[in-house]
Design an enzyme around this catalytic site. Structure first.
Site, short mmCIF file in Angstrom:
data_model
loop_
_atom_site.label_atom_id
_atom_site.label_comp_id
_atom_site.label_asym_id
_atom_site.label_seq_id
_atom_site.Cartn_x
_atom_site.Cartn_y
_atom_site.Cartn_z
N LYS A 186 50.08 107.10 74.18
CA LYS A 186 49.99 105.63 74.27
C LYS A 186 50.24 105.28 75.73
CE LYS A 186 51.67 101.94 74.58
NZ LYS A 186 51.32 100.89 75.56
N GLY A 239 59.61 105.25 81.41
CA GLY A 239 59.57 103.80 81.59
C GLY A 239 60.97 103.25 81.79
N SER A 240 61.19 102.04 81.31
CA SER A 240 62.45 101.35 81.58
C SER A 240 63.60 101.94 80.74
CB SER A 240 62.31 99.86 81.27
OG SER A 240 62.04 99.68 79.89
N VAL A 243 63.76 100.24 77.19
CA VAL A 243 62.90 100.79 76.13
C VAL A 243 63.34 102.23 75.79
CG1 VAL A 243 60.54 101.36 75.44
CG2 VAL A 243 60.98 99.26 76.70
N GLU A 262 62.36 109.91 80.74
CA GLU A 262 62.49 109.75 82.19
C GLU A 262 62.54 108.26 82.46
OE1 GLU A 262 59.90 112.04 84.78
OE2 GLU A 262 60.46 110.73 86.45
N CYS A 296 59.92 105.64 90.20
CA CYS A 296 61.27 105.88 89.68
C CYS A 296 62.13 106.64 90.68
CB CYS A 296 61.21 106.58 88.33
SG CYS A 296 60.22 108.05 88.33
N GLU A 394 67.70 98.35 89.47
CA GLU A 394 66.43 98.95 89.86
C GLU A 394 65.43 97.81 90.09
OE1 GLU A 394 63.93 101.08 86.97
OE2 GLU A 394 63.67 102.63 88.49
P1 NDP Z 1 58.44 99.45 79.90
O1 NDP Z 1 59.52 100.42 79.66
O2 NDP Z 1 58.34 98.24 79.03
O3 NDP Z 1 56.99 100.20 79.81
C1 NDP Z 1 56.81 101.59 79.88
C2 NDP Z 1 55.91 102.06 78.73
O4 NDP Z 1 56.54 101.77 77.49
C3 NDP Z 1 54.55 101.37 78.67
O5 NDP Z 1 53.58 102.25 78.15
C4 NDP Z 1 54.80 100.26 77.66
O6 NDP Z 1 53.61 99.80 77.07
C5 NDP Z 1 55.69 100.98 76.68
N1 NDP Z 1 56.54 100.11 75.85
C6 NDP Z 1 56.93 98.83 76.08
N2 NDP Z 1 57.71 98.40 75.09
C7 NDP Z 1 57.83 99.42 74.21
C8 NDP Z 1 58.53 99.59 72.97
N3 NDP Z 1 59.26 98.63 72.45
N4 NDP Z 1 58.44 100.79 72.35
C9 NDP Z 1 57.71 101.78 72.87
N5 NDP Z 1 57.01 101.68 74.03
C10 NDP Z 1 57.08 100.51 74.70
O7 NDP Z 1 58.50 99.01 81.40
P2 NDP Z 1 57.95 97.64 82.03
O8 NDP Z 1 56.50 97.77 82.11
O9 NDP Z 1 58.42 96.43 81.29
O10 NDP Z 1 58.71 97.66 83.43
C11 NDP Z 1 60.05 97.15 83.47
C12 NDP Z 1 60.91 97.97 84.37
O11 NDP Z 1 60.99 99.31 83.90
C13 NDP Z 1 60.40 98.10 85.79
O12 NDP Z 1 60.75 97.00 86.53
C14 NDP Z 1 61.09 99.36 86.24
O13 NDP Z 1 62.39 99.03 86.63
C15 NDP Z 1 61.14 100.21 84.98
N6 NDP Z 1 60.06 101.23 84.91
C16 NDP Z 1 60.38 102.50 85.22
C17 NDP Z 1 59.40 103.47 85.23
C18 NDP Z 1 59.69 104.88 85.59
O14 NDP Z 1 58.82 105.57 86.07
N7 NDP Z 1 60.90 105.37 85.33
C19 NDP Z 1 58.00 103.16 84.92
C20 NDP Z 1 57.77 101.77 84.55
C21 NDP Z 1 58.79 100.87 84.55
P3 NDP Z 1 52.89 98.45 77.62
O15 NDP Z 1 52.91 98.55 79.11
O16 NDP Z 1 51.53 98.54 77.03
O17 NDP Z 1 53.70 97.32 77.09
#
Ligand code: NDP
Length: 498
Positions: A186, A239-240, A243, A262, A296, A394
């Site tokens: 996904k 991701g964040s 989440v 991660e 990140c 962050e």
């Molecule tokens: P998210 O954690 O929301 O997004 C990362 C991934 O998770 C995307 O594929 C997103 O899908 C998906 N996702 C979102 N909500 C859910 C859920 N409830 N259950 C499962 N998967 C989910 O990050 P954001 O895009 O909101 O970014 C917010 C902050 O996160 C950034 O400002 C940064 O600080 C951090 N971040 C860190 C990353 C890293 O590499 N460690 C990468 C991205 C963000 P979709 O985008 O389709 O909603």
């Protein structure tokens, strides 16, 4: 290898994609229009899948795993598919980089470099597929022999973010496939195109149907359903931290699926007075500006010895002022657009907060107006104190916060003064300081007199709230296996019942 000649322009109409389940392209779902963050015009149309589509993808991955069409092959056979995929990626390099740039806003030259890194991931994954092995115990006595088998964990769910959509995908997929697992991916809704293009690459490389499946849609629906799915054996999430936490709850409330996480980082770059200050300044400017700081492992906290702090900040500010911020499709651009409007607002909010909290804006802090898209100049704050929100949170943008130190103990304490532990960079010519700091800073990746160096041979992952587990290299493959201890009696049983 494919190159960018002639140089690409924007597509005349948005490209429409299907989603990919059980080796078949599927459509008929409502479409999400993704606009290029560098240009503000729609470039792709991506299906909004349903949870039924997700369930079908998990069923396809489960069937493909249980009938052993992939796990049952030799490591050599799996390796040859991965190597063919690497060759196809070399041929399609410019095309994949183009769609990555359009959806993400990163400079095209950087996207090309990320495809090269992804090719290396497939090559290393191929080697790992052949080398994967267990262990044996010849020490259990003459009548008992022990074998430790590594078996693929099963069906893997993979949720990837928007900052490095293809690179992060390829730091995981070859290693998941090397282990013999099947998967459902996904991608982020805003950057799904290249994850779908990888399906074409893997199909052409000869990957059996059902092994790699892609379901697109929003995180809150499809992503959440994948984290909760009772038939997914392991979930890799990038991701964040918020989440990531919800993934832990979902795993506990469903089937205790294994998690690889991660998450965020607030990474230090520590500079001692004896360092090569010009090299270190270049690294500091690069470390926070690369991928517009939406990375990140961005080094977002500059921890610099007080005796050289003012001089060093001036060096970094001068480097930052020379960075070419511009149109992502221009091959000379070094820093492109901010990927989402939400992230753009977050970064500008922190720049305002930093000033309100009393930090000094040395350079940047402004929106660069190109007449299209969203761009922020690399930004340096000095006079930052550890309790300011720009020092603790962050930001995920090109915002560097400088804090001075006087002693090595103070430098280590400042570096560790964070809930995160993803990466750190250290600059010194003194071997004692280098080894002391390397051993005491809690971070999953550590760079001495370099920054963001390395390749897919080396494991990736974090300490503390930056995550669980490791991706890439042989460590990465092993994460997607589980251990079975096998005991074989070789002699006559010593009877319990007389
Ligand atoms: P998210 O954690 O929301 O997004 C990362 C991934 O998770 C995307 O594929 C997103 O899908 C998906 N996702 C979102 N909500 C859910 C859920 N409830 N259950 C499962 N998967 C989910 O990050 P954001 O895009 O909101 O970014 C917010 C902050 O996160 C950034 O400002 C940064 O600080 C951090 N971040 C860190 C990353 C890293 O590499 N460690 C990468 C991205 C963000 P979709 O985008 O389709 O909603």
């Amino acid at each position: 290898m494919d190159t960018l000649r002639p140089f690409p322009t924007l597509p005349t109409t948005p490209r429409e994609f299907g989603f990919y389940v059980d080796g078949k392209w599927q459509g008929g779902r409502p479409l999400f229009d993704r606009a290029s963050p560098g240009h503000g015009v729609p470039v792709t149309r991506i299906p909004k899948c349903t949870t039924d589509d997700l369930n079908a993808a998990v069923t396809a991955a489960r069937t493909a795993f249980e009938d052993r069409r992939w796990a049952g092959l030799s490591g050599a056979a799996r390796a040859s598919v991965l190597l063919r995929a690497a060759e196809i990626l070399k041929r399609r390099r410019a095309e994949i980089a183009y769609w990555e740039t359009l959806e993400n806003g990163k400079p095209i030259s950087q996207a090309m470099g990320e495809i090269d890194h992804s090719i290396a991931c497939f090559e290393i994954g191929a080697g790992a597929a052949r080398m994967l092995h267990g262990d044996s115990y010849n020490s259990l006595g003459d009548n008992l022999f022990g074998m430790v088998l590594r078996e693929p964990i099963g069906v893997v769910g993979l949720i990837t973010p928007w900052n490095f959509p293809f690179l992060i995908l390829c730091e995981r997929v070859p290693f998941i496939l090397a282990s013999g697992c099947t998967l459902v991916v996904k991608p982020s809704e805003v950057t799904s195109a290249t994850t779908l293009l990888l399906a074409e690459v893997l199909e052409e490389a000869g990957l059996p149907a059902g092994v790699y499946n892609v379901v697109t849609g929003s995180g809150r629906t499809i992503g959440q359903a994948l984290t909760e799915h009772p038939d997914v054996d392991m979930l890799s999430f990038t991701g964040s931290t918020a989440v990531g936490r919800s993934c832990v709850h979902a795993a506990a409330d469903s089937n205790f699926k294994k998690l690889g996480l991660e998450l965020g980082g607030k990474n230090p770059i520590i500079v001692f007075a004896d360092a090569d200050l010009d090299d270190a300044a270049d690294a500091a400017a690069f470390g926070i500006s690369f991928n517009t700081g939406q990375c990140c492992v961005s080094s977002s906290r500059l921890i610099v010895e007080r005796s050289v702090a003012a001089k060093f900040e001036a060096l970094v500010a001068a480097k930052m002022a020379k960075i070419r911020v511009g149109d992502p499709l221009d091959p000379n651009t070094q820093v492109g657009a901010i990927t989402t409007t939400a992230q753009n607002d977050v970064i500008l909010g922190y720049i305002a907060k930093g000033q309100a909290e009393g930090a000094t804006l040395v350079t940047g802090g402004i929106v660069k107006d190109l007449g299209h898209g969203q761009y922020i100049e690399p930004t340096l704050f000095s006079g930052v104190t550890p309790n300011m929100s720009i020092a603790t949170d962050e930001i995920f943008g090109p915002v560097l916060c400088s804090m001075p130190f006087d002693t090595i103990e103070e430098a280590i304490a400042l570096a560790n003064d964070t809930v995160y532990g993803l990466a750190a960079s250290l600059w010194t010519k003194n071997i004692d300081k280098a080894l002391t700091v390397t051993r005491r800073v809690r971070a999953g990746r550590f760079w001495v007199n370099c920054i963001m160096a390395g390749g897919p041979e080396m494991p990736l992952g974090g300490f503390k709230q930056s995550g669980w587990g490791r991706e890439a290299g042989t460590y990465g493959v092993e994460e997607y296996t589980q251990i079975k201890s096998v005991h074989i009696e070789t002699g006559k049983r010593d009877h319990w019942i007389a």
